[in-house]
Structure formats: structure tokens, C-alpha cells
Design an enzyme around this catalytic site. Sequence first.
Site, short mmCIF file in Angstrom:
data_model
loop_
_atom_site.label_atom_id
_atom_site.label_comp_id
_atom_site.label_asym_id
_atom_site.label_seq_id
_atom_site.Cartn_x
_atom_site.Cartn_y
_atom_site.Cartn_z
N ASP A 33 0.84 -1.20 0.00
CA ASP A 33 0.00 0.00 0.00
C ASP A 33 0.87 1.25 0.00
OD1 ASP A 33 -2.01 -1.77 0.17
OD2 ASP A 33 -2.74 -1.14 2.15
N ALA A 34 1.98 1.19 0.76
CA ALA A 34 2.85 2.35 0.86
C ALA A 34 3.48 2.66 -0.50
CB ALA A 34 3.94 2.10 1.89
N GLU A 35 3.88 1.61 -1.20
CA GLU A 35 4.48 1.83 -2.53
C GLU A 35 3.45 2.41 -3.50
OE1 GLU A 35 7.90 -1.58 -2.90
OE2 GLU A 35 5.84 -2.21 -2.51
N SER A 82 -35.02 -7.73 -15.45
CA SER A 82 -34.75 -8.56 -14.29
C SER A 82 -34.57 -10.00 -14.78
CB SER A 82 -35.94 -8.43 -13.35
OG SER A 82 -35.65 -9.08 -12.17
N GLU A 115 -22.65 -17.93 -14.17
CA GLU A 115 -21.90 -16.92 -13.40
C GLU A 115 -22.47 -16.81 -12.00
OE1 GLU A 115 -22.61 -13.18 -15.30
OE2 GLU A 115 -21.81 -13.85 -17.20
N LYS A 117 -24.27 -15.10 -9.10
CA LYS A 117 -25.24 -14.02 -9.00
C LYS A 117 -24.82 -13.15 -7.81
CE LYS A 117 -30.16 -13.11 -9.23
NZ LYS A 117 -30.23 -11.99 -8.30
N ASP A 119 -24.88 -10.50 -5.03
CA ASP A 119 -25.97 -9.91 -4.25
C ASP A 119 -25.62 -8.47 -3.89
OD1 ASP A 119 -28.37 -9.86 -3.07
OD2 ASP A 119 -27.84 -11.06 -1.32
N GLU A 174 -22.74 -5.12 -11.21
CA GLU A 174 -23.26 -5.08 -9.85
C GLU A 174 -22.23 -4.42 -8.94
OE1 GLU A 174 -26.16 -6.58 -10.09
OE2 GLU A 174 -26.80 -7.03 -8.04
N TYR A 226 -20.85 -7.59 -16.18
CA TYR A 226 -21.18 -8.82 -16.90
C TYR A 226 -21.95 -8.58 -18.19
CZ TYR A 226 -25.03 -7.90 -13.66
OH TYR A 226 -26.00 -7.29 -12.91
N LYS A 328 -26.73 -18.09 -18.54
CA LYS A 328 -26.97 -17.30 -19.75
C LYS A 328 -26.60 -18.12 -20.98
CE LYS A 328 -25.60 -13.22 -17.20
NZ LYS A 328 -24.65 -12.12 -17.02
N LYS A 352 -31.59 -19.99 -7.83
CA LYS A 352 -31.45 -19.48 -6.45
C LYS A 352 -30.98 -20.61 -5.53
CE LYS A 352 -32.74 -15.17 -6.72
NZ LYS A 352 -33.76 -14.58 -5.91
N CYS A 446 -42.38 -17.23 35.69
CA CYS A 446 -41.12 -16.65 35.23
C CYS A 446 -39.96 -17.36 35.93
CB CYS A 446 -41.08 -15.16 35.53
SG CYS A 446 -39.48 -14.41 35.16
N CYS A 449 -38.18 -14.68 38.44
CA CYS A 449 -38.77 -14.08 39.65
C CYS A 449 -39.97 -14.87 40.16
CB CYS A 449 -39.19 -12.64 39.36
SG CYS A 449 -40.59 -12.52 38.25
N CYS A 464 -43.83 -11.66 31.50
CA CYS A 464 -43.67 -11.54 32.93
C CYS A 464 -44.02 -10.08 33.24
CB CYS A 464 -42.22 -11.84 33.33
SG CYS A 464 -41.83 -11.28 35.00
N CYS A 469 -38.75 -7.69 38.13
CA CYS A 469 -38.13 -8.98 37.79
C CYS A 469 -36.65 -8.75 37.47
CB CYS A 469 -38.84 -9.58 36.58
SG CYS A 469 -37.98 -10.99 35.88
S1 IVH Z 1 -27.42 -10.58 -15.92
C1 IVH Z 1 -31.16 -9.06 -18.44
N1 IVH Z 1 -25.61 -11.48 -14.28
O1 IVH Z 1 -29.58 -9.91 -10.60
C2 IVH Z 1 -30.70 -9.29 -17.05
N2 IVH Z 1 -27.38 -10.21 -13.38
O2 IVH Z 1 -32.33 -10.78 -10.39
C3 IVH Z 1 -29.23 -9.17 -17.01
N3 IVH Z 1 -27.24 -9.86 -10.97
O3 IVH Z 1 -30.96 -7.07 -12.07
C4 IVH Z 1 -28.73 -9.48 -15.69
N4 IVH Z 1 -25.36 -10.94 -10.65
O4 IVH Z 1 -28.72 -6.80 -10.89
C5 IVH Z 1 -26.75 -10.79 -14.40
N5 IVH Z 1 -23.89 -12.32 -12.96
C6 IVH Z 1 -25.01 -11.63 -13.08
C7 IVH Z 1 -25.66 -11.03 -11.97
C8 IVH Z 1 -26.85 -10.33 -12.16
C9 IVH Z 1 -26.31 -10.25 -10.07
C10 IVH Z 1 -28.46 -9.09 -10.63
C11 IVH Z 1 -28.78 -7.99 -11.61
C12 IVH Z 1 -30.20 -8.24 -12.01
C13 IVH Z 1 -30.69 -9.13 -10.93
C14 IVH Z 1 -31.83 -10.00 -11.42
#
Ligand code: IVH
Length: 724
Positions: A33-35, A82, A115, A117, A119, A174, A226, A328, A352, A446, A449, A464, A469
Site C-alpha cells: 500500500d505504501a508503494e 430482471s 456466473e 449471482k 448480491d 453489480e 457482466y 446465460k 437461487k 417466570c 422471579c 412476565c 423482575c
Molecule cells: S445478468 C437481463 N448477471 O440480478 C438481465 N445479473 O435478479 C441481465 N445480478 O438485475 C442481468 N449478478 O442486478 C446478471 N452475474 C449476473 C448477476 C446479475 C447479479 C443481478 C442484476 C439483475 C438481478 C436480477
Amino acid sequence: MSTPPEERIRQLRDLIRHHEECYYILSAPEISDAEFDVLLHELEQLEAEYPDLVTSDSPTQRVAGRPVEGFETVEHLVPMLSLDNAYSEDELRAFDERVRKVAGLGDTPVAYVAEMKIDGLSIALTYEDGRLVRGATRGDGTRGEEVTANVRTIRAIPLALRRGPRGRVEIRGEVYLPRASFERMNREREDAGEPLFQNPRNAAAGTMRNLDPALVAKRSLSAFTYQVVTDPRDALKGVPYQNGRREAATADAVTVGDGLQTVPSHQLEEGGHHQSHAALLESMREWGLPVESHWRRCVGIAEVAAFCQEWADERQTLDFDTDGVVIKLDDLALREKLGSTAKFPRWATAFKFPAQQAHTKLLRIDVNVGRTGAVTPYAVLEPVFVAGSTISMATLHNAEDVARKDVREGDTVVIEKAGDVIPKVVAPILSLRPPDAVPWVMPTTCKECGSTLHRDEEEVVWRCDNPSCPARIRRSLEHFASRSAMNIEGLGESLVDQLIEQDLVHDFADLYHLEPSQLENLTVAPRDPKSERAVPRKLGKVGRNVVEQLQRSKANDVARLIYALGIRHVGEKAATTLARYFRDIDRIMSATAEELQTAPEIGPVVAESVRAFASEPRNQTLVDRLKAAGVKTTTDLPEPTVDPVGPLMGKTFVLTGTLTSMTREQATDALERLGAKVSGSVTKKTNYLVAGAEAGSKLEKAQKLGVEVLTEDEFRDLIMRGQA
Ligand code: IVH
């Protein structure tokens, strides 16, 4: 001959970006980090000397923004969709069949990219000729908030692409908070007495919507990308792709990179000239974008399912939260053929992960007496490792819950940990039940008490009711001393136990009469987390510090005191409101329920609870004794900003559910500035209920009473019109 400044500046920027990538994207730093700081410092000095050479994509310019008043709304190039979900292998197979059918592929296995997902929260980054010009949140999918200044502070996100697309492209991904940073941040917040974030996603979302980029920069957010979206019209104008040097393009074809590929421009919508998602991810990495590295190209859905299976357990090893796998279609031309519904692309789905579960023995069911007297059962478990930590206790909520699940002492039970919540007991495994196991019954008295427990008709909670108590007093004192209440460091569980056991303290006011000598000689037994054994020690200097802390706490604002008193239904927010509105604890103690409700956001439930507290002679004496001990009972906070002649004057609003575009505080503030009153509960007098996502009983009540209900959009419109 020494290097000309332009040249050295360029070198330094390249070097710094290289090391940012090593550190933030590859997690494999090559220098200390210092460098790193030395390089950054040299660049800063050179830029100070030659201000003409400063460019917006210089790594010195990450935090260039000042706090902003609010975020602008911006439109996405194409809507941010989504993803549909799959919760089982069967649902994955069904997805694959749909894909093969629409694509007309028969039984041929299809190639997918799986890939992680992530969060976090989705982000759209616009690059123009390789320079980051805009960052926007997803918003409602069509329009989001422009958060460029905040995005620029995220070191994983390049301010300039190393090579890659020219013209205008939108890179999507993300933003997330690494787990380690999340834990550090919550520790710091705890120390500062600030409310903790529930999970890294909330923390990241809250941070991104902060108006001060300097604060965002401190939070060590990170990002993964992505997706690449280009506007075909833009692509025709310039030279969209470049590796190292610029190439010429013809009107309907685009020359790519090293000139090997020439593709018609209509394929540029998704992923530019790339034919597969896998190739695109590789290119993105080369352009300097952060791409999560565990993705895998899988041929056929069985390979995808195996990948999902593998990561359901392995995900604990990652430094970010993931709640599934995104699958995908790899072939980008096939994607176009499949297209999208209004909400989801047909070429992708999100698998999921199931909540992480484990089996263990339930040793016994015990109950806990809280400061309000609520008696809640919990399971004492044989320690078991699940989702990254060892669990030896799990909540059972209430007696009804235990009866419904028929959980018994001696059972082997399934326990579950779902991200941000305390572990819970899902169900007993009946085939493993010992023959002598009997149904559990809630104790009738209780355990602390001996008072008879009682339960109101409409409540599920047993209580209680004895205010003296010892268990209730212990919990109340702990609450009184906690960070968000009077913030008395050192006055934790084991010291409170001792103070009660030694008969030194019976209520809050007694705390302020403790002498240093009394505390120095106390022996406490804090639990050593490593040995799981209590280790007794004399308090000594620590005891003296606690007395100092107590003295210091006398100067706290009365808002803290009101919260610390532990009045039912009075959380931090209500306590602050009461303090700001009534200014002095005496006025609160003597107010009628009706008067209390004149304060913004104070409804009948809180008002009634405060009045019940204030009418107890015991509590009146307590407040008097606190005052006599020198505890501050007034406030320095500003009075609530209700505009007496604002356009919404005389109107009462209730907010419920989750608002996506602003916090509750911002909404309340905006309303109060326009003269409206914000109340906590729906009554006949309510003029509008603002219903965010997942609105519940308040919405029902409003509908029953015929109160006008506003959606978030309608509400924003109203505010906007009011401000104009
Ligand atoms: S692809 C057309 N790839 O999950 C949709 N989404 O539940 C393209 N997310 O709104 C999304 N990791 O914000 C894609 N590897 C990933 C992801 C990802 C997280 C999120 C994204 C999306 C939500 C849908």
C-alpha cells in the site's frame, strides 16, 4: 535525459491502474500500500505542477465531487431487465427445454455460461470513447438515478478503459460491498453508536445513495461487470472497437480489434462484435473491467446443474454475498432469436441457492425474558457449522411456533440460516425422534422471579408483568447503557449481572451514584469467545472508566435518555421526534395522549404507551432522580421543520412499506418542509397513505377507512409539484 512530464504522467496513470486492477480486481497485489501511495503522490505532485495535464480519468480524480443535493433521474440506453428464477434442478431443465425449443435445436445440448449471482445493486456505466462518463442505478429499469460521482470512487471500476469499445457503450454489472469491508464497517458503526447494516447488500445500496462521494470513497465498495450494451446507431458513427490502435470502419461494417473480424453492425446490440458471452467476458477483462472470475462455460444443462450444486456449498469461500447462479445462453445470435418478455430475457435465468441448512440435536428449549417482560423460547443446540459459522442457538419465536412445528427436546432438527437472519429451527426429523420425547410446554411462571406469566387475548407473546423482575431489570440496564441509548462503554452483560447480584443497582438512577471504588473491586466473568469458558477478573481500572463513562453520559441529549428508558414502542426515531418536538422531558411526562400525537409521526400506539409510562408514580420518581443526579433532560436538537404555510399544510401523511427512491427520513423531511404532518398510524384523520413495496396492515386499514393511497411514483409527483 529526464522523462518529459506528459510522458511520466501517462506512465504513472498506467502503473496506478495496473496496481488498482491487481489489488481490487485480481486480489493479487504486486506492491505494498505504501508503494502504491508513493506512485499516487508523485502523480498528484506532477498534476499540481502541470494543471493543464489533469484529465477527468486520472486516478487522482476519483473523489472530485462535492456533496450533492439530490440525484438526477436518467434514462437507460435499453431497459434493465430482471431475471426469471429457478429454484430446483427440474426448473433448470424446464428452462433448458424452452430454450432448445424456441431455438429449434432439438436434442442438441446448448452451451451456457454460468456466473455467480452477485448480491449487490445493479449499475449501468456509460463509457464514451473509453472514458467513464456516467454511472446510474437500475431504478425502475427504465430510469435510474445518476450516481456518477459515487461510482467514480469505486477503484475496481476503471475511469478509462484500457482498450476496447470506442463510441458510446453501457457496461452493466453489480456494485457490492466485500464481506470483510462490511464487517469492518459495522464494527465501526457499532463503536460510533450508529445503527448497523443488516447485510452487505443493504450497506452497498445505502452507500450508493449517499449524497457525499467522499463518504462513499471510504466505504470500499467494489464491483463486477457482466454485460455490454451498445447503441447500433452510435456504433455506425465511429469506430466502436479498438485494440491498441484505431482502425477504420466502413458504413455498415465495423472493423474489430486486430482486424480479423468484420461483422455487420446490427449485431452490436449486445456484446458488440462478439459471438459468444464467454468471449465477451474475456474481452471485458482485457479492457480492464472487473469480471467475477468463477464463471464457467457449460455444455448442456447437466453441467450447469453440477456447477450450481458445487457453488451452493462453496459460496462461503467467496468474499462477496451471492444468492445464486445466473445461467446465460452463450451464443449471442441465438439470444436475439429468443428475445425477452417485458420483464425477463428468455435466454437467461437465475438459479437461487436454497437457504443453508444443517441437522443437529436440540439439547433443550429454554426461555429468555426480555426487558419488556416478553418471554421467548429458544433452542439450545449441539454446536454445528453452517454457512460460515458455528451455531449453538436458534430462535423459536414463541410458544405457538414450537407447538405448530412440534419441536421437542431431544429431537434432531433441521436448522436454517438465510443470509441476514438469526438461525431458525425449521422442523424436527420425526424418524430420529427418541421414543421418550414429550411435547414442550411453556412454563407458567417466570424462571427469574417466579411471577405467573400472562398472555393477552390477541397476543401470541407470554409476558412476565413484574417490573422488578431481575431478568427485566438486567435487560433494561443493558439497553440503557447500549451504544444507541446512553452509550456507556464497559457497562455490558457481565458487569450488569454483578451490579444486580451485589445489590448495588436497582434502577437506572442508581447507576449515577456508583463510586469508583465500588466498581474497581467488582469481579466480573466475561465469556472468552475462544475458550467458551467464563474467565473471572477484577475490574480495577476498567471500573473507574465505567464511572467516567457514566459521568460523561449525563450530558447526552434527552433524545438518548428517552430511548434509553425503554418505553414500549418508543424506538430511537420516536424518541428523537419527542425530544425535538417537546424539548424537555417534563413536558413529555405531563402531556396527554392527544398532545403527544400532535408531534410529527407520533401515532396513538406510541402516545398511549408514553402516557402509560408517565402515569406510573415509580417512573415519575425515576425521572426526578435522574434529573437530580445531573442527567440532562432537555434537547439541543433543532425543532422539527414543519413549514407552517407550506402547500401541504394541514395534511397528514402516513408512510408504509419500502420506498425505493428515497429513505423514510428523506420522505418525511420533504413532506415536513412542505408543511405536512407525518404520522405513524392510519386513522380517520389521515389524508394520504404512501404505500411502498410490501405494504401490509396499514394499507389494509387505509383501504378500510377510505384514506387515499398514493403509490411511490404518485407521491414523488406530489412532492415535486409541491416544491415547484
Ligand atoms: S445478468 C437481463 N448477471 O440480478 C438481465 N445479473 O435478479 C441481465 N445480478 O438485475 C442481468 N449478478 O442486478 C446478471 N452475474 C449476473 C448477476 C446479475 C447479479 C443481478 C442484476 C439483475 C438481478 C436480477
